[in-house]
Scaffold this motif. Structure first.
Motif, PDB file in Angstrom:
ATOM      1  N   ASP A 134       0.834  -1.210   0.000  1.00 62.57           N
ATOM      2  CA  ASP A 134       0.000   0.000   0.000  1.00 62.57           C
ATOM      3  C   ASP A 134       0.867   1.258   0.000  1.00 62.57           C
ATOM      4  O   ASP A 134       0.406   2.336  -0.356  1.00 62.57           O
ATOM      5  N   TYR A 135       2.090   1.127   0.419  1.00 59.85           N
ATOM      6  CA  TYR A 135       3.005   2.266   0.517  1.00 59.85           C
ATOM      7  C   TYR A 135       4.124   2.201  -0.539  1.00 59.85           C
ATOM      8  O   TYR A 135       5.069   2.983  -0.503  1.00 59.85           O
ATOM      9  N   GLY A 136       4.058   1.208  -1.406  1.00 62.47           N
ATOM     10  CA  GLY A 136       5.053   1.102  -2.477  1.00 62.47           C
ATOM     11  C   GLY A 136       6.244   0.215  -2.152  1.00 62.47           C
ATOM     12  O   GLY A 136       7.234   0.204  -2.870  1.00 62.47           O
ATOM     13  N   PHE A 137       6.121  -0.553  -1.065  1.00 64.81           N
ATOM     14  CA  PHE A 137       7.231  -1.437  -0.673  1.00 64.81           C
ATOM     15  C   PHE A 137       6.859  -2.909  -0.864  1.00 64.81           C
ATOM     16  O   PHE A 137       5.683  -3.272  -0.867  1.00 64.81           O
ATOM     17  N   VAL A 138       7.881  -3.741  -1.007  1.00 63.29           N
ATOM     18  CA  VAL A 138       7.672  -5.197  -1.011  1.00 63.29           C
ATOM     19  C   VAL A 138       8.633  -5.840  -0.014  1.00 63.29           C
ATOM     20  O   VAL A 138       9.708  -5.293   0.266  1.00 63.29           O
ATOM     21  N   GLY A 156       7.746   1.377  -5.751  1.00 63.79           N
ATOM     22  CA  GLY A 156       6.611   2.157  -6.268  1.00 63.79           C
ATOM     23  C   GLY A 156       5.323   1.368  -6.084  1.00 63.79           C
ATOM     24  O   GLY A 156       5.345   0.138  -6.071  1.00 63.79           O
ATOM     25  N   LYS A 157       4.228   2.106  -5.947  1.00 63.68           N
ATOM     26  CA  LYS A 157       2.979   1.458  -5.550  1.00 63.68           C
ATOM     27  C   LYS A 157       2.451   0.449  -6.592  1.00 63.68           C
ATOM     28  O   LYS A 157       2.097  -0.671  -6.238  1.00 63.68           O
ATOM     29  N   ALA A 158       2.421   0.865  -7.851  1.00 63.89           N
ATOM     30  CA  ALA A 158       1.850  -0.017  -8.875  1.00 63.89           C
ATOM     31  C   ALA A 158       2.637  -1.329  -8.948  1.00 63.89           C
ATOM     32  O   ALA A 158       2.059  -2.423  -8.998  1.00 63.89           O
ATOM     33  N   SER A 159       3.954  -1.203  -8.932  1.00 60.85           N
ATOM     34  CA  SER A 159       4.805  -2.397  -9.015  1.00 60.85           C
ATOM     35  C   SER A 159       4.671  -3.246  -7.758  1.00 60.85           C
ATOM     36  O   SER A 159       4.579  -4.476  -7.833  1.00 60.85           O
ATOM     37  N   ALA A 160       4.647  -2.588  -6.601  1.00 63.43           N
ATOM     38  CA  ALA A 160       4.558  -3.329  -5.335  1.00 63.43           C
ATOM     39  C   ALA A 160       3.266  -4.132  -5.279  1.00 63.43           C
ATOM     40  O   ALA A 160       3.256  -5.295  -4.864  1.00 63.43           O
TER      41      ALA A 160
END
Ligand SMILES: [Zn+2]
Length: 263
Positions: free
Chosen positions: A206-210, A234-238
């Motif tokens: 939700d914050y762009g992290f994995v 980034g959010k979309a990628s995460a």
């Protein structure tokens, strides 16, 4: 014994403010009928895998490129020299300036949910990583280990210089504060039993992290499971990576395939 020794070493290293990254690098045909059958099954499998890959490629987030700076892959097979970028600190930990806002939001979100979190480690320079590496080799050699043994042991507990994701400034080791304080400030995978650590893992996207080093991804990343190492992508990628359980290596490979096909 090996595990106990490993945990103890971890404790020592953490005490020295050195965060350990454990690198884990770590039937025959009888009748013609069977052989034919086996081939058919195997080719069906290949087709199935290819179809799945194609489906993933067509579902990839729009506008994301494999060359985006947030997606830089650093690992044992993709080494980097010192990188240049602006740095800022969050709760006293240096990171790449571009991730300050999402990182602050992530930590604030955890706190709001009732799970205060501690950023244990962020950016580390290649030079610093080299220093840690050299010190480790020296320490083992002083203990009477051969050069080969010292290298092997060091490799188990210290990320190879130029191969640590912390050098990108996009990674942070984040622990549930209560768990971390109650466990001698150690970074241990068993922290994922704590609800607060689970919150971090389940909400990172939700914050762009994995969570960068998953159990399922060990072969792909070359690093053992780490329940604390988060990487900004980034959010979309995460969200895409998390939904499809992809490592950064696998995700970037899909993006590259899309770019190749669109050329
Ligand atoms: Zn880390």
């Amino acid at each position: 014994m090996r595990k106990a020794a490993r945990e103890m070493l971890r404790k020592v290293w953490t005490g020295l403010a050195l965060v350990t990254i454990v690198g884990a690098l770590s039937g025959c045909g009888t009748t013609k009928t069977t052989a034919t059958k086996a081939t058919a099954t195997s080719s069906q499998k290949t087709t199935k895998t290819q179809t799945k890959r194609q489906k993933l490629i067509s579902a990839l987030p729009k506008g994301v490129k494999s060359t985006d700076s947030d997606l830089v892959v650093v690992n044992e097979w993709h080494k980097h020299s010192e990188m240049t970028f602006d740095k800022s600190s969050v709760n006293g930990i240096a990171v790449r300036s571009s991730i300050v806002k999402p990182l602050e939001a992530f930590i604030a979100g955890a706190k709001k949910a009732g799970y205060p979190a501690t950023i244990v480690s962020g950016y580390r320079s290649v030079a610093y990583q080299q220093e840690v590496w050299d010190q480790s080799i020296q320490t083992y050699e002083n203990q009477g280990k051969t050069a080969k043994e010292a290298l092997k042991l060091t490799k188990e507990y210290v990320a190879v210089p130029r191969a640590s994701e912390h050098e990108t400034g996009l990674a942070a080791d984040i622990m549930n504060t209560t768990w971390y304080n109650n466990h001698g400030n150690q970074l241990l995978s068993s922290s994922d039993k704590a609800k607060g650590q689970q919150w971090l893992i389940n909400h990172a996207a939700d914050y762009g992290f994995v969570l960068r080093f998953t159990k399922a991804g060990e072969k792909s990343t070359g690093i053992d499971y780490e329940s604390w190492h988060f990487r900004y992508v980034g959010k979309a990628s995460a969200q895409f990576m998390t939904k499809h359980n992809l490592t950064l290596e696998q995700y970037v490979s899909l993006l590259q395939a899309r770019e190749k096909a669109n050329k």
